[in-house]
Design a protein around this motif. Structure first.
Motif, PDB file in Angstrom:
ATOM      1  N   GLN A 158       0.908  -1.311   0.082  1.00  0.00           N
ATOM      2  CA  GLN A 158       0.049  -0.065  -0.046  1.00  0.00           C
ATOM      3  C   GLN A 158       0.793   1.176  -0.184  1.00  0.00           C
ATOM      4  OE1 GLN A 158      -2.588  -0.720   3.453  1.00  0.00           O
ATOM      5  NE2 GLN A 158      -3.828  -1.754   2.285  1.00  0.00           N
ATOM      6  N   GLY A 159       1.895   1.251  -0.103  1.00  0.00           N
ATOM      7  CA  GLY A 159       3.004   2.263   0.005  1.00  0.00           C
ATOM      8  C   GLY A 159       3.499   2.939   1.401  1.00  0.00           C
ATOM      9  N   TRP A 160       3.204   2.185   2.384  1.00  0.00           N
ATOM     10  CA  TRP A 160       3.452   2.693   3.751  1.00  0.00           C
ATOM     11  C   TRP A 160       4.914   2.523   3.977  1.00  0.00           C
ATOM     12  CZ3 TRP A 160       0.414   5.681   6.499  1.00  0.00           C
ATOM     13  CH2 TRP A 160      -0.941   5.613   6.226  1.00  0.00           C
ATOM     14  N   ASP A 161       5.596   3.372   4.668  1.00  0.00           N
ATOM     15  CA  ASP A 161       6.946   3.275   5.046  1.00  0.00           C
ATOM     16  C   ASP A 161       7.013   2.241   6.317  1.00  0.00           C
ATOM     17  OD1 ASP A 161       9.713   3.332   5.415  1.00  0.00           O
ATOM     18  OD2 ASP A 161       9.288   5.279   6.534  1.00  0.00           O
ATOM     19  N   VAL A 162       7.553   1.030   6.123  1.00  0.00           N
ATOM     20  CA  VAL A 162       7.643  -0.033   7.466  1.00  0.00           C
ATOM     21  C   VAL A 162       9.044   0.423   7.952  1.00  0.00           C
ATOM     22  CG1 VAL A 162       7.687  -2.242   7.786  1.00  0.00           C
ATOM     23  CG2 VAL A 162       6.254  -1.596   6.300  1.00  0.00           C
ATOM     24  N   PRO A 163       8.955   0.505   9.409  1.00  0.00           N
ATOM     25  CA  PRO A 163      10.415   0.933   9.956  1.00  0.00           C
ATOM     26  C   PRO A 163      11.272  -0.200  10.041  1.00  0.00           C
ATOM     27  CG  PRO A 163       8.415   1.506  11.143  1.00  0.00           C
ATOM     28  CD  PRO A 163       7.796   0.992   9.947  1.00  0.00           C
ATOM     29  N   PRO A 164      12.356  -0.096  10.047  1.00  0.00           N
ATOM     30  CA  PRO A 164      13.339  -1.220   9.907  1.00  0.00           C
ATOM     31  C   PRO A 164      13.071  -2.219  11.495  1.00  0.00           C
ATOM     32  CG  PRO A 164      14.267   0.363   9.228  1.00  0.00           C
ATOM     33  CD  PRO A 164      13.319   1.138   9.704  1.00  0.00           C
ATOM     34  N   ALA A 165      12.674  -1.246  12.624  1.00  0.00           N
ATOM     35  CA  ALA A 165      12.512  -2.090  14.030  1.00  0.00           C
ATOM     36  C   ALA A 165      11.310  -3.070  13.839  1.00  0.00           C
ATOM     37  CB  ALA A 165      12.305  -1.005  14.728  1.00  0.00           C
ATOM     38  N   THR A 166      10.522  -2.824  12.747  1.00  0.00           N
ATOM     39  CA  THR A 166       9.293  -3.924  12.773  1.00  0.00           C
ATOM     40  C   THR A 166       9.770  -4.975  12.135  1.00  0.00           C
ATOM     41  OG1 THR A 166       7.726  -1.864  12.331  1.00  0.00           O
ATOM     42  CG2 THR A 166       7.082  -3.879  11.510  1.00  0.00           C
ATOM     43  N   LEU A 167      10.712  -4.714  11.129  1.00  0.00           N
ATOM     44  CA  LEU A 167      11.255  -5.944  10.395  1.00  0.00           C
ATOM     45  C   LEU A 167      12.098  -6.629  11.309  1.00  0.00           C
ATOM     46  CD1 LEU A 167      12.881  -6.195   7.155  1.00  0.00           C
ATOM     47  CD2 LEU A 167      14.403  -6.486   8.787  1.00  0.00           C
ATOM     48  N   TYR A 168      12.785  -6.171  12.076  1.00  0.00           N
ATOM     49  CA  TYR A 168      13.677  -6.805  13.124  1.00  0.00           C
ATOM     50  C   TYR A 168      13.134  -7.572  14.004  1.00  0.00           C
ATOM     51  CZ  TYR A 168      17.447  -4.024  11.042  1.00  0.00           C
ATOM     52  OH  TYR A 168      18.342  -3.177  10.142  1.00  0.00           O
ATOM     53  N   ARG A 169      11.926  -7.003  14.576  1.00  0.00           N
ATOM     54  CA  ARG A 169      11.098  -7.576  15.572  1.00  0.00           C
ATOM     55  C   ARG A 169      10.549  -8.898  15.081  1.00  0.00           C
ATOM     56  NH1 ARG A 169      10.309  -2.718  16.645  1.00  0.00           N
ATOM     57  NH2 ARG A 169       8.554  -1.672  17.361  1.00  0.00           N
ATOM     58  N   LEU A 170       9.963  -8.730  13.799  1.00  0.00           N
ATOM     59  CA  LEU A 170       9.322  -9.756  13.164  1.00  0.00           C
ATOM     60  C   LEU A 170      10.341 -11.254  12.920  1.00  0.00           C
ATOM     61  CD1 LEU A 170       7.011  -8.180  10.504  1.00  0.00           C
ATOM     62  CD2 LEU A 170       6.281  -9.771  12.309  1.00  0.00           C
ATOM     63  N   GLU A 171      11.328 -10.682  12.395  1.00  0.00           N
ATOM     64  CA  GLU A 171      12.544 -11.578  12.211  1.00  0.00           C
ATOM     65  C   GLU A 171      12.905 -12.424  13.414  1.00  0.00           C
ATOM     66  OE1 GLU A 171      14.939 -10.006   8.090  1.00  0.00           O
ATOM     67  OE2 GLU A 171      15.807  -9.533   9.998  1.00  0.00           O
ATOM     68  N   GLY A 172      12.910 -11.640  14.486  1.00  0.00           N
ATOM     69  CA  GLY A 172      13.193 -12.379  15.858  1.00  0.00           C
ATOM     70  C   GLY A 172      12.111 -13.105  16.228  1.00  0.00           C
ATOM     71  N   ALA A 173      10.823 -12.912  15.929  1.00  0.00           N
ATOM     72  CA  ALA A 173       9.726 -13.729  16.331  1.00  0.00           C
ATOM     73  C   ALA A 173       9.772 -14.901  15.500  1.00  0.00           C
ATOM     74  CB  ALA A 173       8.350 -12.755  16.219  1.00  0.00           C
ATOM     75  N   MET A 174       9.946 -14.790  14.259  1.00  0.00           N
ATOM     76  CA  MET A 174      10.326 -16.133  13.092  1.00  0.00           C
ATOM     77  C   MET A 174      11.266 -17.012  13.764  1.00  0.00           C
ATOM     78  SD  MET A 174       9.694 -14.508   9.336  1.00  0.00           S
ATOM     79  CE  MET A 174      11.238 -13.993   9.519  1.00  0.00           C
ATOM     80  N   ALA A 175      12.413 -16.461  14.154  1.00  0.00           N
ATOM     81  CA  ALA A 175      13.659 -17.265  14.725  1.00  0.00           C
ATOM     82  C   ALA A 175      13.196 -17.719  16.120  1.00  0.00           C
ATOM     83  CB  ALA A 175      14.972 -16.286  14.819  1.00  0.00           C
ATOM     84  N   SER A 176      12.332 -17.065  16.743  1.00  0.00           N
ATOM     85  CA  SER A 176      11.878 -17.864  18.057  1.00  0.00           C
ATOM     86  C   SER A 176      11.003 -18.923  17.961  1.00  0.00           C
ATOM     87  CB  SER A 176      11.331 -16.548  18.765  1.00  0.00           C
ATOM     88  OG  SER A 176      12.275 -15.853  19.455  1.00  0.00           O
ATOM     89  N   ALA A 177      10.213 -18.708  17.004  1.00  0.00           N
ATOM     90  CA  ALA A 177       9.002 -19.478  16.592  1.00  0.00           C
ATOM     91  C   ALA A 177       9.707 -20.979  16.140  1.00  0.00           C
ATOM     92  CB  ALA A 177       7.971 -19.202  15.759  1.00  0.00           C
ATOM     93  N   VAL A 178      10.701 -20.771  15.300  1.00  0.00           N
ATOM     94  CA  VAL A 178      11.417 -21.906  14.897  1.00  0.00           C
ATOM     95  C   VAL A 178      12.358 -22.728  15.833  1.00  0.00           C
ATOM     96  CG1 VAL A 178      13.021 -22.742  13.335  1.00  0.00           C
ATOM     97  CG2 VAL A 178      11.638 -21.113  12.127  1.00  0.00           C
ATOM     98  N   GLN A 179      12.926 -21.772  16.625  1.00  0.00           N
ATOM     99  CA  GLN A 179      13.997 -22.418  17.920  1.00  0.00           C
ATOM    100  C   GLN A 179      12.974 -23.365  18.866  1.00  0.00           C
ATOM    101  OE1 GLN A 179      16.272 -19.123  18.910  1.00  0.00           O
ATOM    102  NE2 GLN A 179      17.762 -19.441  17.454  1.00  0.00           N
ATOM    103  N   LEU A 180      11.691 -22.782  19.097  1.00  0.00           N
ATOM    104  CA  LEU A 180      10.904 -23.338  20.051  1.00  0.00           C
ATOM    105  C   LEU A 180      10.063 -24.499  19.592  1.00  0.00           C
ATOM    106  CD1 LEU A 180       9.693 -19.974  21.910  1.00  0.00           C
ATOM    107  CD2 LEU A 180      11.092 -21.949  22.744  1.00  0.00           C
ATOM    108  N   GLY A 181      10.064 -24.728  18.312  1.00  0.00           N
ATOM    109  CA  GLY A 181       9.666 -25.818  17.537  1.00  0.00           C
ATOM    110  C   GLY A 181       8.038 -25.490  17.263  1.00  0.00           C
TER     111      GLY A 181
END
Length: 97
Positions: A23-46
């Motif tokens: 939609q053309g919104w500016d997504v802050p890098p912090a949002t990206l990093y939090r999401l990547e951290g959540a993804m990594a945590s979900a994988v590590q926790l099985g």
């Protein structure tokens, strides 16, 4: 929060990440990093496999991105998100003529 609620919330946030960029919104890098951290945590926790999560990212890429940007997710060997916002329109200034 139980495991399924965490995964459902992660999927919702990932969809929002792709939707906002489309939609053309500016997504802050912090949002990206939090999401990547959540993804990594979900994988590590099985809670989800890396392959399943990668498949969901590709699904979102195919839904929201053009073909060449989809290829980034198809060929990515790491579990990463990519900022791919549209360039802002730039109009020439009339003051420097």
């Amino acid at each position: 929060m139980d495991s399924q609620a965490f995964i459902d919330g992660l999927r919702k946030r990932l969809r929002a990440f792709f939707t906002e960029q489309a939609q053309g919104w500016d997504v802050p890098p912090a949002t990206l990093y939090r999401l990547e951290g959540a993804m990594a945590s979900a994988v590590q926790l099985g809670l989800v496999s890396e392959a399943e999560l990668r498949g969901y990212l590709l699904h979102l890429a195919e839904e929201f991105l053009d073909e060449n940007l989809q290829d980034i997710y198809r060929n990515d060997r790491q579990l990463l998100l990519h900022l791919h916002m549209h360039e802002a329109p730039v109009y020439p200034s009339g003051g420097s003529q």
